[in-house]
Design a protein around this motif. Structure first.
Motif, PDB file in Angstrom:
ATOM      1  N   SER A   2     -56.058 -17.459 -17.641  1.00 51.33           N
ATOM      2  CA  SER A   2     -55.540 -18.820 -17.560  1.00 51.33           C
ATOM      3  C   SER A   2     -55.179 -19.086 -16.105  1.00 51.33           C
ATOM      4  O   SER A   2     -54.287 -18.428 -15.562  1.00 51.33           O
ATOM      5  N   PRO A   3     -55.876 -19.997 -15.432  1.00 51.36           N
ATOM      6  CA  PRO A   3     -55.586 -20.233 -14.007  1.00 51.36           C
ATOM      7  C   PRO A   3     -54.166 -20.725 -13.803  1.00 51.36           C
ATOM      8  O   PRO A   3     -53.625 -21.475 -14.622  1.00 51.36           O
ATOM      9  N   ASP A   4     -53.570 -20.284 -12.703  1.00 50.26           N
ATOM     10  CA  ASP A   4     -52.202 -20.705 -12.389  1.00 50.26           C
ATOM     11  C   ASP A   4     -52.159 -22.113 -11.826  1.00 50.26           C
ATOM     12  O   ASP A   4     -51.117 -22.764 -11.866  1.00 50.26           O
ATOM     13  N   ALA A   5     -53.272 -22.566 -11.277  1.00 47.56           N
ATOM     14  CA  ALA A   5     -53.318 -23.904 -10.693  1.00 47.56           C
ATOM     15  C   ALA A   5     -54.749 -24.416 -10.736  1.00 47.56           C
ATOM     16  O   ALA A   5     -55.703 -23.644 -10.838  1.00 47.56           O
ATOM     17  N   THR A   6     -54.884 -25.732 -10.667  1.00 46.67           N
ATOM     18  CA  THR A   6     -56.182 -26.383 -10.650  1.00 46.67           C
ATOM     19  C   THR A   6     -56.282 -27.270  -9.419  1.00 46.67           C
ATOM     20  O   THR A   6     -55.335 -28.003  -9.106  1.00 46.67           O
ATOM     21  N   VAL A   7     -57.403 -27.179  -8.712  1.00 43.77           N
ATOM     22  CA  VAL A   7     -57.644 -28.019  -7.534  1.00 43.77           C
ATOM     23  C   VAL A   7     -58.752 -29.003  -7.891  1.00 43.77           C
ATOM     24  O   VAL A   7     -59.874 -28.595  -8.211  1.00 43.77           O
TER      25      VAL A   7
END
Length: 497
Positions: free
Chosen positions: A275-280
């Protein structure tokens, strides 16, 4: 003759004292998303002053309420001074938000409701469990059953035996011949070829079970010439066994149909989901960062009654009997415990908030330095080191190193480890530099486009990089990058037919 004497001297020295609260804050930085959730759950169980806040407000309203709550709190001088002296915290001036996942959660819940209880909760069978089930259904003696359990317990995740027959015999207090007998029984369990000691034995077991061991050419190729097959040295095989291309193609097709690691499908070789910690995401001409923290509980201070700090324990300690003195000491201990837990709760909430802010600051800086990657993909990756990010955001390099550990970010080009964006420099012929990860990406693209009958050697890749892209790189470096990409050598990539 001088006499020895002891003297006292007073000196002032400065030392950095790591308080337990600061140590906890530092430990939060390198934690992954799942580890942070576990830390929060543990704290909720151990600290009575922590509770999960019901979220009915927008993120901006929550932040405003938290600021008002802090302003209304009494100042804890020692605590605040200790935090400002030891922690390398900086105020974050930008906004950060989380991408909503309500629709995804609803889809998951609807899908889950259509499943039966068995489908919802049953676990995927493991390799050892699958083999033990077959072992117990076999007509073996108790001694053979114990040997079989030892054999199954010494298999790796792909089903390969990791102990010798002699070692197993010593552990089972039996003979090598008896262990070998049980081993042959297990090797024909499902999946066939499990518990073999090497690739040759594994393939031969499968050939025997398929009834193909009557062909001496096939058995000889697997027994004695497997290295020629792996390295695509096929002409000597044709000459030795007097085969034409069509006959050899049939033999190779049979060998390729066999399973080199029969236990891999049950041995834990499953895909690893993160699960990615952040999305860009790109919005207009800018890249916007969203923290994926919807499932992280919003902590707040519980409103349970606190022990009075008005000195009630002191007045009772001045009583006449020892019982009252004991009660006073008990109240002091409770007050100390409550103060400590309250301080820990406030610090944990603050540390989690600061962790999120620090993570966003680092990702923002990475996006600025690696904008070409976010625009064009891995080929645009530039050289970058931790110190550049540390200087850009005004933090210590060790802080940047901790916050980038075990973190994933989702980009327009896929999900990557945050550490992926830090790579060494490779010189180009015009004096400029390119990131090593970009060179790896170029090598992968070259191999994907090559003629499989005439694959590119490492020397050819070096010339290609220099002639077309101006990248100066040594052959051994190309070999190292190729191995890091799990690309075999040119001889093993060659397709004869």
């Amino acid at each position: 003759m001088t006499s020895l004497s002891m003297t006292q001297q007073q000196r002032q020295i400065q030392t950095l004292k790591m308080t337990p609260q600061l140590q906890q804050a530092i430990k939060l930085l390198p934690q992954s998303h799942q580890e942070l959730l576990e830390t929060i759950q543990t704290a909720l169980q151990e600290n009575p002053y922590l509770e999960v806040q019901e979220v009915d407000r927008s993120p901006e309203e929550q932040r405003q309420a938290q600021e008002e709550e802090r302003a209304a709190e009494p100042q804890e001088t020692t605590y605040e001074q200790d935090a400002s002296r030891n922690a390398d915290w900086e105020d974050y001036l930008g906004d950060f938000a989380s991408s909503p996942r309500d629709s995804q959660q609803r889809e998951y819940q609807e899908e889950e409701e259509t499943l039966s209880a068995e489908q919802r909760y049953s676990e995927k069978p493991t390799l050892s469990g699958h083999l033990l089930w077959q072992l117990r259904l076999s007509s073996l003696t108790e001694e053979e059953m114990a040997i079989g359990e030892l054999i199954i317990g010494n298999l790796d995740s792909k089903g390969r035996l990791q102990a010798t027959v002699e070692e197993l015999a010593e552990m089972a207090k039996s003979t090598p011949a008896k262990v070998e007998s049980v081993l042959k029984r297990i090797q024909v369990f499902d999946p066939i070829g499990v518990a073999c000691r090497d690739l040759r034995e594994c393939l031969l077991v499968q050939v025997r079970e398929k009834g193909l061991d009557q062909d001496p050419v096939l058995v000889s190729i697997i027994s004695d010439h497997l290295g020629d097959f792996e390295s695509n040295r096929l002409k000597p095989l044709m000459h030795r066994f007097k085969l034409d291309e069509e006959d050899l193609r049939d033999y190779l097709a049979v060998i390729r149909s066999l399973e080199p690691y029969p236990g891999a499908s049950l041995g834990g070789g499953e895909a690893h989901y993160v699960s990615p910690d952040a999305t860009v995401r790109k919005v207009g001409n800018d890249f916007v960062i969203f923290l994926n923290d919807d499932d992280i509980p919003q902590l707040t201070i519980s409103d349970i009654p606190q022990v009075s700090l008005d000195g009630e324990g002191k007045s009772s300690a001045a009583g006449k009997d020892k019982k009252e003195k004991g009660r006073g000491r008990g109240r002091d201990e409770v007050k100390a415990y409550c103060s400590e837990k309250m301080r820990d709760a406030k610090w944990l909430i603050r540390s989690i908030e600061q962790r999120s802010k620090t993570l966003v600051k680092v990702i923002e800086s990475v996006v600025r330095h690696q904008r070409e990657f976010f625009e064009n993909g891995p080929s645009g990756l530039k050289p970058l080191i931790l110190n550049e990010i540390a200087e850009d955001i005004g933090m210590h390099e060790s802080t940047v190193s901790r916050i980038t550990s075990n973190k994933y970010i989702a980009t327009p080009h896929g999900i990557f480890l945050l550490k992926y964006f830090f790579n060494s420099a490779v010189s180009m012929s015009d004096g400029s530099q390119v990131g090593s990860e970009s060179v790896k990406d170029l090598i992968k693209k070259m191999v994907d486009r090559e003629d499989k009958k005439k694959p590119l050697s490492d020397d050819a890749i070096v010339k290609e990089l220099k002639n077309q892209l101006g990248v100066e790189i040594a052959r051994r470096t190309v070999g190292k990058y190729r191995e890091a990409l799990n690309i075999p050598s040119s001889s093993k990539r060659k397709k004869v037919f």
